[in-house]
Design an enzyme around this catalytic site. Structure first.
Site, PDB file in Angstrom:
ATOM      1  N   GLN A  25      46.241 -14.464 -31.890  1.00  0.00           N
ATOM      2  CA  GLN A  25      45.495 -13.827 -30.813  1.00  0.00           C
ATOM      3  C   GLN A  25      44.779 -12.553 -31.235  1.00  0.00           C
ATOM      4  OE1 GLN A  25      49.095 -14.251 -27.997  1.00  0.00           O
ATOM      5  NE2 GLN A  25      47.348 -14.323 -26.611  1.00  0.00           N
ATOM      6  N   ARG A  82      56.673  -5.953 -31.847  1.00  0.00           N
ATOM      7  CA  ARG A  82      56.968  -7.379 -32.012  1.00  0.00           C
ATOM      8  C   ARG A  82      55.665  -8.101 -32.374  1.00  0.00           C
ATOM      9  NH1 ARG A  82      56.958 -11.631 -28.026  1.00  0.00           N
ATOM     10  NH2 ARG A  82      58.071 -13.433 -28.877  1.00  0.00           N
ATOM     11  N   HIS A 125      54.630 -18.393 -33.488  1.00  0.00           N
ATOM     12  CA  HIS A 125      53.960 -18.146 -32.218  1.00  0.00           C
ATOM     13  C   HIS A 125      52.751 -19.074 -32.144  1.00  0.00           C
ATOM     14  CE1 HIS A 125      53.582 -14.943 -28.885  1.00  0.00           C
ATOM     15  NE2 HIS A 125      52.827 -15.985 -28.539  1.00  0.00           N
ATOM     16  N   ASN A 169      58.771 -18.407 -30.539  1.00  0.00           N
ATOM     17  CA  ASN A 169      58.342 -17.826 -29.279  1.00  0.00           C
ATOM     18  C   ASN A 169      57.936 -18.952 -28.332  1.00  0.00           C
ATOM     19  OD1 ASN A 169      57.173 -15.416 -27.617  1.00  0.00           O
ATOM     20  ND2 ASN A 169      55.573 -16.973 -27.618  1.00  0.00           N
ATOM     21  N   GLU A 170      58.581 -19.006 -27.180  1.00  0.00           N
ATOM     22  CA  GLU A 170      58.208 -19.909 -26.098  1.00  0.00           C
ATOM     23  C   GLU A 170      57.979 -21.350 -26.565  1.00  0.00           C
ATOM     24  OE1 GLU A 170      54.952 -18.311 -23.851  1.00  0.00           O
ATOM     25  OE2 GLU A 170      56.048 -16.512 -23.273  1.00  0.00           O
ATOM     26  N   ASN A 298      61.062 -13.854 -22.120  1.00  0.00           N
ATOM     27  CA  ASN A 298      59.690 -13.628 -21.660  1.00  0.00           C
ATOM     28  C   ASN A 298      59.617 -14.055 -20.202  1.00  0.00           C
ATOM     29  OD1 ASN A 298      59.188 -13.017 -24.303  1.00  0.00           O
ATOM     30  ND2 ASN A 298      57.688 -14.642 -24.655  1.00  0.00           N
ATOM     31  N   TYR A 300      57.025 -13.626 -16.616  1.00  0.00           N
ATOM     32  CA  TYR A 300      55.835 -13.112 -15.945  1.00  0.00           C
ATOM     33  C   TYR A 300      55.871 -13.352 -14.442  1.00  0.00           C
ATOM     34  CZ  TYR A 300      53.835 -12.673 -20.623  1.00  0.00           C
ATOM     35  OH  TYR A 300      53.612 -12.308 -21.926  1.00  0.00           O
ATOM     36  N   GLU A 377      58.601 -10.179 -23.668  1.00  0.00           N
ATOM     37  CA  GLU A 377      57.251 -10.156 -23.108  1.00  0.00           C
ATOM     38  C   GLU A 377      57.348  -9.991 -21.611  1.00  0.00           C
ATOM     39  OE1 GLU A 377      54.523 -13.340 -23.994  1.00  0.00           O
ATOM     40  OE2 GLU A 377      55.140 -13.425 -26.094  1.00  0.00           O
ATOM     41  N   TRP A 424      53.786  -6.933 -22.764  1.00  0.00           N
ATOM     42  CA  TRP A 424      52.705  -7.787 -23.260  1.00  0.00           C
ATOM     43  C   TRP A 424      51.435  -7.364 -22.523  1.00  0.00           C
ATOM     44  CZ3 TRP A 424      52.325 -11.246 -27.156  1.00  0.00           C
ATOM     45  CH2 TRP A 424      51.124 -11.935 -27.245  1.00  0.00           C
ATOM     46  N   GLU A 431      43.238 -14.976 -25.378  1.00  0.00           N
ATOM     47  CA  GLU A 431      44.292 -15.426 -24.473  1.00  0.00           C
ATOM     48  C   GLU A 431      44.327 -16.961 -24.406  1.00  0.00           C
ATOM     49  OE1 GLU A 431      47.482 -15.602 -22.423  1.00  0.00           O
ATOM     50  OE2 GLU A 431      46.790 -13.738 -23.335  1.00  0.00           O
ATOM     51  N   TRP A 432      44.537 -17.572 -25.593  1.00  0.00           N
ATOM     52  CA  TRP A 432      44.725 -19.017 -25.725  1.00  0.00           C
ATOM     53  C   TRP A 432      43.582 -19.780 -25.057  1.00  0.00           C
ATOM     54  CZ3 TRP A 432      47.565 -18.969 -29.699  1.00  0.00           C
ATOM     55  CH2 TRP A 432      48.618 -18.058 -29.824  1.00  0.00           C
TER      56      TRP A 432
END
Length: 472
Positions: A25, A82, A125, A169-170, A298, A300, A377, A424, A431-432
Site C-alpha cells: 500500500q 507495524r 500482508h 495479517n487478516e 484488527n 473497524y 489496526e 490504521w 486502499e486495495w
C-alpha cells in the site's frame, strides 16, 4: 469514557502506542531493485478491478521516503511501527532471495531503532508473488512450504534486530475475499479454492511459528480481523442462525484452529458440501495450533446480519467498482446485512466504538489460553478538509480514534489483557480495490507531490500518547 477521563487513564506499564501500514500500500518501487509482480500488481492490470484504474507503481513512495516517514513517527511519539515485508520483493517470483529487497528492510529497521521505535514486522500482508499464484497460489499446499522459505530469508537478515514477528495479517481477506468474493487479489470467485486458501494459510502460520520459535524469536503472533456478528432481530431464529454462521466464518474459522487446535463443529456442518474436511491432513491441526506470544486484533466495525433477503428498497452497499463479485461467505451466501441507525465512515462502515470493548471481552471470556492482545489496526476513512493554511481538519477521524481508544481502556478495566494500540494508518495510501479514493491516514499524502502533512487526528493522537506517558 470522556476525553478528560481518557487523558487521565492509567495505561498498563509498557503499553505500546503505534501505527501500522502494509508494504504493497505504501512502498511503490513496484518493479525496482529486483522486485517483481505480486498478485496485487497483476490484479491492478485487470480492467475494472481497482477504482480509478489505480496501480501500486508509486503508491506513496515509502521505498525512497522511509527516513522521512520514520521522522514523522518520531514527531508523533510512536513507540512502535507495524509494517510488512513484501514477499514479492524479498523472493520475487517465489524463486531466489533478492538481496536488494532485504537491504531495504534492513535500512528501515535500522532507521526505526535509531529513532527508538520498536519494529513490529508482519510477514504476509497479501502480496503473494504472482508466479506462485500461477502455480495455484494459496490453493496449493506447497505454497505453505514456500512461505516458510520466505520466512527464513527475512529472518536471516532481520532476525538480529527484530523481536516481534507477525505471521499473517487478516487471512480472511486474502482467502475468502480474494478467492471467493473476487474483490481482492487474485480476484477468483471459487468457494472451494477460498477454503483451501484458509487452511493452507493456517498451515503456513503454524510452520513459520514453529521455525521462528526454534530460531529464538522473542515474540511471535498473528493478526486477525474480527467482528461482532449481531443478529438483526435477536428474537428471530433465522437471524440468530445468520449471526452464528457469520461468527463461524469470520471469527471462529481462524480463532479455533490457532487457539483450540480444531475447526468449529458447526462450521464443518455448514461447509459439509465443500472441500474443507478433505484438506485437513493428519498432524495439520497440531502444527497450526503452535503456542503464540501475542494476538493481534484488527477491528473497524461490527456486522449487523440477517438470514432473510435484503430489503429491495435498502440503500446499496458502498463498493469500489462495478466489477462482478460473489459472496465471500462460503456455504452461507444468503446472509444479508441490514443497516442500523448508526453513523457511517466513508467506507460505508458503521461507527460503534462499544463494539471493540464487546469483542475484547468476548475473546477474554471464550479463550482461556488467549495470549496478550494488541489492537494492531483500528481507524477510519473520511473525507479530509484541507484548510487554506495547509492543515488538515479531520474531526470525525479524531473522534473515531479517541472513542475506540476509550473502548480499549474500558475493556482493560473489565479485565482484558490489552498491551498496545496501533492506529490504521500512518499514511494515506493505496486502499486495495479502492485505489487512492479512500484515505485512512493520520498523515495526509498529496499524491501528486508526495508531500506529507500530519492531520489534526495525528496531532490529537500524539497528544494522547504524551498524556499517557505523564501518568506512567
Amino acid at each position: 469514557m470522556d476525553i478528560n477521563k481518557l487523558h487521565d487513564f492509567s495505561w498498563p506499564r509498557g503499553f505500546l502506542w503505534g501505527s501500522a501500514t502494509a508494504a504493497a500500500q505504501i512502498e511503490g518501487a513496484a518493479h525496482l531493485d529486483g522486485k517483481e509482480d505480486s498478485i496485487w500488481d497483476a490484479f491492478a492490470r485487470v480492467p475494472g478491478a481497482i477504482a480509478g484504474g489505480d496501480d501500486l507503481e508509486v503508491a506513496v513512495d515509502h521505498y525512497h521516503r522511509y527516513a522521512q516517514d520514520v521522522g514523522i513517527m518520531r514527531e508523533l511519539g510512536l513507540d512502535s511501527y507495524r509494517f510488512s515485508t513484501s514477499w514479492a520483493r524479498v523472493v520475487p517470483g517465489g524463486r531466489t532471495v533478492n538481496a536488494k529487497g532485504l537491504d531495504f528492510y534492513s535500512r528501515l529497521v535500522d532507521e526505526l531503532l535509531e529513532a527508538d521505535i520498536l519494529p513490529w514486522l508482519t510477514l504476509y500482508h497479501w502480496d503473494l508473488p504472482q508466479e506462485l499464484e500461477e502455480r495455484g497460489g494459496w490453493t496449493n499446499r506447497d505454497t505453505a512450504h514456500r512461505f516458510l522459505d520466505y520466512t527464513e530469508a527475512v529472518h536471516s537478515v532481520l532476525g538480529d534486530r527484530v523481536t516481534h514477528w507477525t505471521t499473517f495479517n487478516e487471512p480472511l481477506c486474502s482467502s475468502l475475499i480474494g478467492y471467493a468474493a473476487g474483490e481482492h487479489a487474485p480476484g477468483r470467485q471459487e468457494p472451494n479454492a477460498a477454503l483451501a486458501a484458509v487452511h493452507h494459510q493456517h498451515l503456513a502460520h503454524g510452520m513459520a511459528t514453529s521455525w521462528l520459535r526454534e530460531a529464538g524469536v522473542e515474540q511471535i503472533g498473528i493478526t486477525l480481523n474480527l467482528t461482532n456478528a449481531v443478529p438483526n432481530d435477536p428474537e428471530d431464529p433465522v437471524d440468530l442462525d445468520a449471526a452464528r454462521r457469520l461468527d463461524a466464518l469470520w471469527n471462529r474459522m481462524y480463532l479455533d484452529p490457532i487457539l483450540r487446535g480444531s475447526y468449529p463443529a458447526d462450521l464443518m456442518e455448514d461447509l459439509k458440501d465443500h472441500s474443507l474436511a478433505e484438506l485437513i491432513l493428519p498432524g495439520d491441526l497440531e502444527i497450526i495450533s503452535q503456542p503464540i506470544d501475542f494476538f493481534g486484533v484488527n477491528h473497524y466495525h461490527d456486522d449487523n446480519v440477517s438470514g432473510h433477503p435484503a430489503d429491495p428498497d435498502a440503500a446499496p452497499a458502498v463498493v469500489p467498482t462495478n466489477s462482478p463479485k460473489s459472496s465471500p461467505f462460503v456455504g452461507s451466501e444468503h446472509l444479508s446485512f441490514p443497516a442500523r441507525d448508526l453513523p457511517l465512515t466513508a467506507m460505508g462502515w458503521e461507527v460503534n466504538p462499544g463494539g471493540l470493548r464487546t469483542l475484547l471481552n468476548r475473546l477474554t471470556a471464550d479463550y482461556p489460553n488467549l495470549p496478550p492482545l494488541y489492537i494492531t489496526e483500528n481507524g477510519a476513512a473520511y473525507e479530509d478538509l484541507v484548510e487554506e493554511d495547509g492543515s488538515v481538519a479531520d474531526t470525525q477521524r479524531s473522534d473515531y480514534i479517541r472513542d475506540h481508544i476509550s473502548a480499549v481502556a474500558e475493556a482493560i478495566t473489565d479485565g482484558a489483557d490489552v498491551r498496545g494500540y496501533f492506529v490504521w494508518s500512518l499514511l494515506d495510501n493505496f486502499e486495495w480495490a479502492w485505489g487512492y479514493e479512500k484515505r485512512f491516514g493520520i498523515v495526509r499524502v498529496d499524491y501528486d507531490t508526495q508531500e506529507r502533512t500530519i492531520k489534526d487526528s495525528g496531532l490529537a493522537y500524539a497528544k494522547l500518547i504524551t498524556a499517557s506517558r505523564t501518568l506512567a
